[in-house]
Motif scaffolding. Structure first.
Motif, PDB file in Angstrom:
ATOM      1  N   LEU A 145       0.835  -1.197   0.000  1.00 51.38           N
ATOM      2  CA  LEU A 145       0.000   0.000   0.000  1.00 51.38           C
ATOM      3  C   LEU A 145       0.869   1.246   0.000  1.00 51.38           C
ATOM      4  O   LEU A 145       2.031   1.210   0.420  1.00 51.38           O
ATOM      5  N   VAL A 146       0.294   2.357  -0.445  1.00 50.20           N
ATOM      6  CA  VAL A 146       0.972   3.650  -0.380  1.00 50.20           C
ATOM      7  C   VAL A 146       0.045   4.640   0.314  1.00 50.20           C
ATOM      8  O   VAL A 146      -1.141   4.753  -0.037  1.00 50.20           O
ATOM      9  N   ILE A 147       0.578   5.342   1.315  1.00 52.88           N
ATOM     10  CA  ILE A 147      -0.174   6.350   2.063  1.00 52.88           C
ATOM     11  C   ILE A 147       0.530   7.682   1.877  1.00 52.88           C
ATOM     12  O   ILE A 147       1.715   7.813   2.181  1.00 52.88           O
ATOM     13  N   GLY A 148      -0.186   8.669   1.376  1.00 54.10           N
ATOM     14  CA  GLY A 148       0.401   9.989   1.183  1.00 54.10           C
ATOM     15  C   GLY A 148      -0.006  10.939   2.297  1.00 54.10           C
ATOM     16  O   GLY A 148      -1.184  11.016   2.644  1.00 54.10           O
ATOM     17  N   GLU A 149       0.954  11.661   2.860  1.00 52.75           N
ATOM     18  CA  GLU A 149       0.622  12.680   3.845  1.00 52.75           C
ATOM     19  C   GLU A 149       0.239  13.949   3.086  1.00 52.75           C
ATOM     20  O   GLU A 149       1.088  14.757   2.705  1.00 52.75           O
ATOM     21  N   ASP A 150      -1.059  14.094   2.824  1.00 52.90           N
ATOM     22  CA  ASP A 150      -1.556  15.229   2.042  1.00 52.90           C
ATOM     23  C   ASP A 150      -2.182  16.275   2.961  1.00 52.90           C
ATOM     24  O   ASP A 150      -3.362  16.612   2.846  1.00 52.90           O
ATOM     25  N   LEU A 151      -1.369  16.784   3.885  1.00 54.26           N
ATOM     26  CA  LEU A 151      -1.822  17.780   4.854  1.00 54.26           C
ATOM     27  C   LEU A 151      -1.125  19.106   4.575  1.00 54.26           C
ATOM     28  O   LEU A 151      -0.011  19.135   4.071  1.00 54.26           O
ATOM     29  N   GLY A 152      -1.784  20.194   4.948  1.00 53.69           N
ATOM     30  CA  GLY A 152      -1.214  21.513   4.720  1.00 53.69           C
ATOM     31  C   GLY A 152      -1.758  22.135   3.460  1.00 53.69           C
ATOM     32  O   GLY A 152      -2.949  21.982   3.124  1.00 53.69           O
ATOM     33  N   THR A 153      -0.911  22.846   2.721  1.00 51.88           N
ATOM     34  CA  THR A 153      -1.329  23.513   1.489  1.00 51.88           C
ATOM     35  C   THR A 153      -1.332  22.488   0.359  1.00 51.88           C
ATOM     36  O   THR A 153      -0.273  22.068  -0.107  1.00 51.88           O
ATOM     37  N   VAL A 154      -2.516  22.096  -0.070  1.00 52.34           N
ATOM     38  CA  VAL A 154      -2.658  21.074  -1.108  1.00 52.34           C
ATOM     39  C   VAL A 154      -3.266  21.714  -2.351  1.00 52.34           C
ATOM     40  O   VAL A 154      -4.372  22.265  -2.307  1.00 52.34           O
ATOM     41  N   GLU A 155      -2.557  21.633  -3.448  1.00 48.31           N
ATOM     42  CA  GLU A 155      -3.012  22.210  -4.705  1.00 48.31           C
ATOM     43  C   GLU A 155      -4.283  21.517  -5.186  1.00 48.31           C
ATOM     44  O   GLU A 155      -4.416  20.290  -5.061  1.00 48.31           O
ATOM     45  N   PRO A 156      -5.243  22.267  -5.735  1.00 53.22           N
ATOM     46  CA  PRO A 156      -6.458  21.637  -6.264  1.00 53.22           C
ATOM     47  C   PRO A 156      -6.132  20.548  -7.281  1.00 53.22           C
ATOM     48  O   PRO A 156      -5.270  20.723  -8.142  1.00 53.22           O
ATOM     49  N   GLY A 157      -6.818  19.431  -7.158  1.00 53.68           N
ATOM     50  CA  GLY A 157      -6.637  18.312  -8.082  1.00 53.68           C
ATOM     51  C   GLY A 157      -5.624  17.288  -7.631  1.00 53.68           C
ATOM     52  O   GLY A 157      -5.610  16.160  -8.158  1.00 53.68           O
ATOM     53  N   VAL A 158      -4.782  17.624  -6.658  1.00 52.12           N
ATOM     54  CA  VAL A 158      -3.738  16.696  -6.216  1.00 52.12           C
ATOM     55  C   VAL A 158      -4.351  15.471  -5.563  1.00 52.12           C
ATOM     56  O   VAL A 158      -3.985  14.323  -5.871  1.00 52.12           O
ATOM     57  N   ARG A 159      -5.291  15.671  -4.626  1.00 54.52           N
ATOM     58  CA  ARG A 159      -5.891  14.527  -3.939  1.00 54.52           C
ATOM     59  C   ARG A 159      -6.630  13.622  -4.921  1.00 54.52           C
ATOM     60  O   ARG A 159      -6.587  12.400  -4.803  1.00 54.52           O
ATOM     61  N   GLU A 160      -7.299  14.205  -5.893  1.00 57.61           N
ATOM     62  CA  GLU A 160      -8.023  13.404  -6.879  1.00 57.61           C
ATOM     63  C   GLU A 160      -7.048  12.583  -7.732  1.00 57.61           C
ATOM     64  O   GLU A 160      -7.301  11.410  -8.045  1.00 57.61           O
ATOM     65  N   THR A 161      -5.923  13.204  -8.105  1.00 54.05           N
ATOM     66  CA  THR A 161      -4.920  12.492  -8.889  1.00 54.05           C
ATOM     67  C   THR A 161      -4.320  11.334  -8.097  1.00 54.05           C
ATOM     68  O   THR A 161      -4.146  10.225  -8.619  1.00 54.05           O
ATOM     69  N   LEU A 162      -4.023  11.580  -6.837  1.00 49.51           N
ATOM     70  CA  LEU A 162      -3.478  10.526  -5.990  1.00 49.51           C
ATOM     71  C   LEU A 162      -4.474   9.383  -5.822  1.00 49.51           C
ATOM     72  O   LEU A 162      -4.104   8.205  -5.862  1.00 49.51           O
ATOM     73  N   GLN A 163      -5.728   9.727  -5.652  1.00 56.60           N
ATOM     74  CA  GLN A 163      -6.754   8.692  -5.484  1.00 56.60           C
ATOM     75  C   GLN A 163      -6.849   7.814  -6.724  1.00 56.60           C
ATOM     76  O   GLN A 163      -6.966   6.590  -6.626  1.00 56.60           O
ATOM     77  N   ARG A 164      -6.770   8.443  -7.897  1.00 58.62           N
ATOM     78  CA  ARG A 164      -6.832   7.651  -9.138  1.00 58.62           C
ATOM     79  C   ARG A 164      -5.653   6.698  -9.247  1.00 58.62           C
ATOM     80  O   ARG A 164      -5.772   5.627  -9.864  1.00 58.62           O
ATOM     81  N   ARG A 165      -4.544   7.060  -8.654  1.00 54.27           N
ATOM     82  CA  ARG A 165      -3.358   6.206  -8.695  1.00 54.27           C
ATOM     83  C   ARG A 165      -3.352   5.174  -7.569  1.00 54.27           C
ATOM     84  O   ARG A 165      -2.411   4.394  -7.454  1.00 54.27           O
ATOM     85  N   GLY A 166      -4.365   5.199  -6.726  1.00 55.19           N
ATOM     86  CA  GLY A 166      -4.440   4.230  -5.641  1.00 55.19           C
ATOM     87  C   GLY A 166      -3.661   4.626  -4.402  1.00 55.19           C
ATOM     88  O   GLY A 166      -3.411   3.784  -3.533  1.00 55.19           O
ATOM     89  N   VAL A 167      -3.263   5.907  -4.309  1.00 54.99           N
ATOM     90  CA  VAL A 167      -2.525   6.386  -3.140  1.00 54.99           C
ATOM     91  C   VAL A 167      -3.524   6.887  -2.090  1.00 54.99           C
ATOM     92  O   VAL A 167      -4.332   7.780  -2.365  1.00 54.99           O
TER      93      VAL A 167
END
Length: 456
Positions: free
Chosen positions: A252-274
């Motif tokens: 598994l891969v877990i990304g620490e996506d906290l703080g200033t997150v650019e729009p679209g980053v979380r969606e891109t990571l989710q599509r990649r299974g992160v």
């Protein structure tokens, strides 16, 4: 042994900070004895295979350590020819220091074997994931990686974060960023080798500041973080390599996506299974009334936690001691009184939501923290109500520790990573007591009950 016992007593009896240099010196002396033991035929073959597989990277790693023992840990102050890992002078020094290079090569091999054994033991114990390893956002600016791969790092620059709600002054982490142009020219070779090495031991990999795969905040040396700027990376290439190596390892891969997150980053990571990271105190309806987000509204593809190593322990949140610490360190944006009032209101809102959901065994009549042990259990029951794929427990929360292990944005102002895990009174708790802690046991029992488990 006498020195080891004295160091242990200083921490456990006197509450001293962990002296990592002194601990390393003791370990080094013991390891010198270990390495003198001749290798049998089987272990010799395994060692030779490891050296052949790791090649130049391992040789550079061990050479840096040997040179650091002789010239100090900052390679930028070494004699000019030794600053270049490919110079003729460095090759001669490597040959002259062959015994020390061999010592540090053997240590790397022993570490490799222990990490593999730890993952095997976890799997054999029935852990479906096993060990979760961590990929830091950068390397030490004067360490072995920065020396051996200096062409890939941006000289005179440091990684950090822009001002945000958590730190209005921004952050400078003192870590050199990779140059995206040099990464591209090499086919992202250092990044690929790093991922491959980590996944060798991991059932899952947590990527610190995962937004750095897209862009990083570069701060010029000597300038405040507010003078930094974003530099972009080839996110598609880096995510593709990440997905490839994770798939090969079945991890598994877990990304620490906290703080200033650019729009679209979380969606891109989710599509990649992160998977992302959701921390309770930050999960509010920011597009609506700002109130705490009910559990059913949390995202599914994440690791949900009450806190992290970069944030205050939950006990400190409940008592407001985290505000006292930040005021002492000069990190507050508003006055101490205003920050304390905001903290009390924030905590009260969360406890009210927990009470309305029946997640507190007996809601305390007093202010937040009146029954912190029950309240911490309630927060973890709440996390189990969310659809999050993973739920994490911060070990200090299990015994009521008050002090954060790390305060981002500080350097020598706070003893980051030198604090022993302690009880609510600040008394360090050794491993033997930790594993037998009734308070920790009660928290784990509450989590097991929330999962519908009754066993260990």
């Amino acid at each position: 042994r006498e020195r080891a016992e004295r160091l242990r007593a200083e921490v456990l009896d006197k509450g001293a900070l962990i002296d990592r240099d002194a601990v390393w010196e003791l370990k080094r002396q013991a390891l010198e004895q270990v390495v003198r033991v001749p290798l049998g035929p089987g272990r010799r073959a395994a060692y030779d295979a490891f050296r052949a597989e790791e090649g130049q990277a391992l040789e550079d790693h061990a050479t840096w350590y040997a040179l650091a023992e002789e010239h100090g840990p900052d390679w930028r102050t070494w004699p000019e020819p030794l600053r270049d890992p490919r110079s003729a002078e460095t090759a001669r020094a490597r040959a002259r220091l062959a015994d020390r290079v061999e010592f540090h090569t053997r240590l790397a091999w022993l570490t490799d074997g222990q990490l593999r054994a730890a993952q095997r033991a976890a799997e054999e114990a029935g852990m479906p994931i096993g060990i979760v390893h961590d990929l830091a956002v950068g390397v030490h600016p004067v360490g072995a990686d920065a020396w051996s791969q200096q062409d890939h790092f941006a000289a005179g620059m440091s990684v950090g974060a822009p001002p945000d709600a958590f730190n209005a002054r921004g952050q400078d982490w003192g870590l050199p960023p990779w140059r995206p142009d040099r990464l591209a020219e090499s086919g992202h070779l250092p990044y690929r080798l790093l991922l491959r090495a980590l996944f060798r031991y991991a059932g899952a990999l947590r990527i610190d500041h995962v937004m750095g795969l897209f862009r990083l905040w570069w701060v010029p040396e000597g300038s405040p973080p507010t003078d930094g700027t974003y530099v972009r990376y080839d996110a598609e290439a880096m995510l593709a390599l990440l997905a490839l190596e994770a798939s090969r390892a079945g991890a598994l891969v877990i990304g620490e996506d906290l703080g200033t997150v650019e729009p679209g980053v979380r969606e891109t990571l989710q599509r990649r299974g992160v998977l992302g990271t959701s921390v309770l105190w930050f999960e509010r309806d920011w597009t609506g009334d700002g109130r705490p987000l009910p559990p059913e509204s949390w995202r599914e593809d994440c690791l949900a936690t009450a806190t992290t190593h970069d944030l205050p322990p939950t006990a400190a949140r409940l008592t407001g001691e985290h505000v006292d610490l930040r005021e002492k360190l000069g990190l507050l944006v508003k006055s101490g009184a205003d920050e304390r009032a905001d903290a009390v209101a924030d905590t009260a809102e969360w406890l009210a939501l927990l009470g309305s959901l029946g997640l507190l065994d007996a809601p305390a009549a007093g202010p937040p923290g009146s029954d912190e042990e029950a309240e911490i259990q309630g927060f973890h029951r709440f996390l189990l109500r969310t659809p999050a794929r993973l739920v994490g427990i911060w070990l200090p929360d299990g015994i009521g520790d008050r002090r954060p292990q790390n305060v981002p944005g500080t350097w020598d102002q706070y003893p980051n990573w030198r604090l022993p895990v302690s009880d609510p009174q600040g008394r360090p708790v050794p491993l033997e007591e930790l594993t037998a802690s009734p308070r920790l046991g009660a928290l784990l029992a509450a989590v097991r009950a929330g999962l519908g488990h009754s066993g260990p």
